[in-house]
Design a protein around this motif. Structure first.
Motif, PDB file in Angstrom:
ATOM      1  N   GLY A 102      61.785  52.465  24.789  1.00 59.54           N
ATOM      2  CA  GLY A 102      62.088  51.490  25.827  1.00 59.54           C
ATOM      3  C   GLY A 102      61.605  50.117  25.383  1.00 59.54           C
ATOM      4  O   GLY A 102      60.649  49.999  24.614  1.00 59.54           O
ATOM      5  N   SER A 103      62.254  49.075  25.863  1.00 55.45           N
ATOM      6  CA  SER A 103      61.822  47.721  25.519  1.00 55.45           C
ATOM      7  C   SER A 103      60.609  47.322  26.346  1.00 55.45           C
ATOM      8  O   SER A 103      59.669  46.731  25.846  1.00 55.45           O
ATOM      9  N   PHE A 104      60.659  47.632  27.655  1.00 57.25           N
ATOM     10  CA  PHE A 104      59.523  47.355  28.528  1.00 57.25           C
ATOM     11  C   PHE A 104      59.709  48.133  29.835  1.00 57.25           C
ATOM     12  O   PHE A 104      60.809  48.565  30.172  1.00 57.25           O
ATOM     13  N   GLY A 105      58.609  48.316  30.555  1.00 55.84           N
ATOM     14  CA  GLY A 105      58.643  48.981  31.854  1.00 55.84           C
ATOM     15  C   GLY A 105      58.242  48.005  32.943  1.00 55.84           C
ATOM     16  O   GLY A 105      57.466  47.080  32.703  1.00 55.84           O
ATOM     17  N   VAL A 106      58.784  48.210  34.146  1.00 57.78           N
ATOM     18  CA  VAL A 106      58.532  47.308  35.274  1.00 57.78           C
ATOM     19  C   VAL A 106      57.634  48.012  36.288  1.00 57.78           C
ATOM     20  O   VAL A 106      58.017  49.052  36.847  1.00 57.78           O
ATOM     21  N   ALA A 107      56.457  47.446  36.527  1.00 60.86           N
ATOM     22  CA  ALA A 107      55.477  48.098  37.391  1.00 60.86           C
ATOM     23  C   ALA A 107      55.961  48.226  38.832  1.00 60.86           C
ATOM     24  O   ALA A 107      55.739  49.248  39.477  1.00 60.86           O
ATOM     25  N   GLU A 108      56.657  47.220  39.357  1.00 61.11           N
ATOM     26  CA  GLU A 108      56.985  47.231  40.781  1.00 61.11           C
ATOM     27  C   GLU A 108      58.028  48.274  41.173  1.00 61.11           C
ATOM     28  O   GLU A 108      58.211  48.529  42.361  1.00 61.11           O
ATOM     29  N   GLN A 161      50.539  39.668  41.743  1.00 60.57           N
ATOM     30  CA  GLN A 161      50.672  40.650  40.667  1.00 60.57           C
ATOM     31  C   GLN A 161      49.935  41.927  41.075  1.00 60.57           C
ATOM     32  O   GLN A 161      48.914  41.845  41.748  1.00 60.57           O
ATOM     33  N   PRO A 162      50.448  43.098  40.657  1.00 56.54           N
ATOM     34  CA  PRO A 162      49.694  44.322  40.928  1.00 56.54           C
ATOM     35  C   PRO A 162      48.318  44.238  40.271  1.00 56.54           C
ATOM     36  O   PRO A 162      48.175  43.699  39.184  1.00 56.54           O
ATOM     37  N   PHE A 163      47.330  44.748  40.962  1.00 53.92           N
ATOM     38  CA  PHE A 163      45.971  44.712  40.427  1.00 53.92           C
ATOM     39  C   PHE A 163      45.899  45.421  39.087  1.00 53.92           C
ATOM     40  O   PHE A 163      45.328  44.923  38.141  1.00 53.92           O
ATOM     41  N   ASP A 164      46.486  46.593  39.026  1.00 55.68           N
ATOM     42  CA  ASP A 164      46.490  47.376  37.785  1.00 55.68           C
ATOM     43  C   ASP A 164      47.940  47.728  37.470  1.00 55.68           C
ATOM     44  O   ASP A 164      48.535  48.587  38.126  1.00 55.68           O
ATOM     45  N   ILE A 165      48.521  47.064  36.478  1.00 55.90           N
ATOM     46  CA  ILE A 165      49.945  47.259  36.164  1.00 55.90           C
ATOM     47  C   ILE A 165      50.225  48.700  35.760  1.00 55.90           C
ATOM     48  O   ILE A 165      51.210  49.289  36.210  1.00 55.90           O
ATOM     49  N   GLU A 198      53.648  46.817  26.826  1.00 63.98           N
ATOM     50  CA  GLU A 198      55.050  46.520  27.129  1.00 63.98           C
ATOM     51  C   GLU A 198      55.369  46.711  28.611  1.00 63.98           C
ATOM     52  O   GLU A 198      56.521  46.917  28.968  1.00 63.98           O
ATOM     53  N   LEU A 199      54.366  46.668  29.451  1.00 65.24           N
ATOM     54  CA  LEU A 199      54.586  46.750  30.895  1.00 65.24           C
ATOM     55  C   LEU A 199      54.568  45.339  31.473  1.00 65.24           C
ATOM     56  O   LEU A 199      53.723  44.525  31.107  1.00 65.24           O
ATOM     57  N   VAL A 200      55.515  45.064  32.379  1.00 65.71           N
ATOM     58  CA  VAL A 200      55.526  43.785  33.092  1.00 65.71           C
ATOM     59  C   VAL A 200      55.352  44.081  34.574  1.00 65.71           C
ATOM     60  O   VAL A 200      55.605  45.192  35.042  1.00 65.71           O
ATOM     61  N   ALA A 201      54.931  43.078  35.328  1.00 63.15           N
ATOM     62  CA  ALA A 201      54.588  43.294  36.730  1.00 63.15           C
ATOM     63  C   ALA A 201      55.803  43.468  37.625  1.00 63.15           C
ATOM     64  O   ALA A 201      55.819  44.326  38.511  1.00 63.15           O
TER      65      ALA A 201
END
Length: 192
Positions: A103-109, A31-35, A140-143
């Motif tokens: 937005g429903s959610f954001g994707v960190a990667e 997982q990212p250290f800081d999303i 609402e951020l996912v990895a």
């Protein structure tokens, strides 16, 4: 038996035995250290910007100020005040300066944001406005895309879309052009 029938018969006879798909443990992926930091980095990499606000009141103030300035704003986020209906006339939509959509959610990667049809009001809105603002809460951020796909309930509405950055193309002489087919700018407003 024709040649075609013999080939098909041999294919059927030599078909390997089906084996079950493996069960993958996506939790084992780093997982990212800081999303939030990772998400911000990738939104900027695809030409967008991320704006952090402390609370929903800041969104309401921004929408109110832009409307007072006489700009044609369509707000689809309840926290931004009155939620606007989206006109169906293309001639009217063509003049939309800025659209606010939840937005429903954001994707960190990869910096992509999932937007459901009900949040848009009209499928064309995020692509026809001059500037697009997608609103997310920090929670609402996912990895990664594995978590994103696990969160999507496409059967609920039937349509949704990932949006990553403003419109861009490099089709002609590999020169990057921002705003070629859609919004010239994308901002992601994150409510902390």
């Amino acid at each position: 038996m024709t040649g075609r029938e013999k080939i098909l018969s041999d294919v059927v006879k030599n078909k390997p035995t089906a084996i079950p798909l493996p069960v993958l443990d996506f939790k084992s992926i780093d997982q990212p250290f800081d999303i939030l930091e990772t998400f911000t980095k990738y939104v900027q990499a695809v030409g967008g910007e991320v704006v952090h606000v402390a609370h929903e009141q800041a969104l309401l103030q921004q929408v109110t100020n832009e409307r007072s300035a006489g700009k044609y704003i369509i707000n689809r986020v309840p926290a931004g005040g009155q939620v606007d209906d989206v006109p169906v006339d293309p001639a009217i939509l063509e003049s939309v300066y800025r659209a606010y959509i939840k937005g429903s959610f954001g994707v960190a990667e990869n910096g992509a944001i999932w937007v459901m049809e009900s949040a848009m009001g009209n499928r064309i809105l995020p692509f026809i406005c001059e500037q697009l603002v997608l609103v997310l809460h920090k929670t609402e951020l996912v990895a990664n895309m594995h978590e994103a796909y696990a969160s999507i309930q496409i059967d609920k509405e039937g349509y949704g879309v990932f949006i990553a950055g403003p419109s861009k193309t490099a089709d002609i002489e590999q020169s990057l052009v921002i705003g070629a087919h859609g919004p010239k700018a994308l901002s992601v407003l994150i409510i902390m």
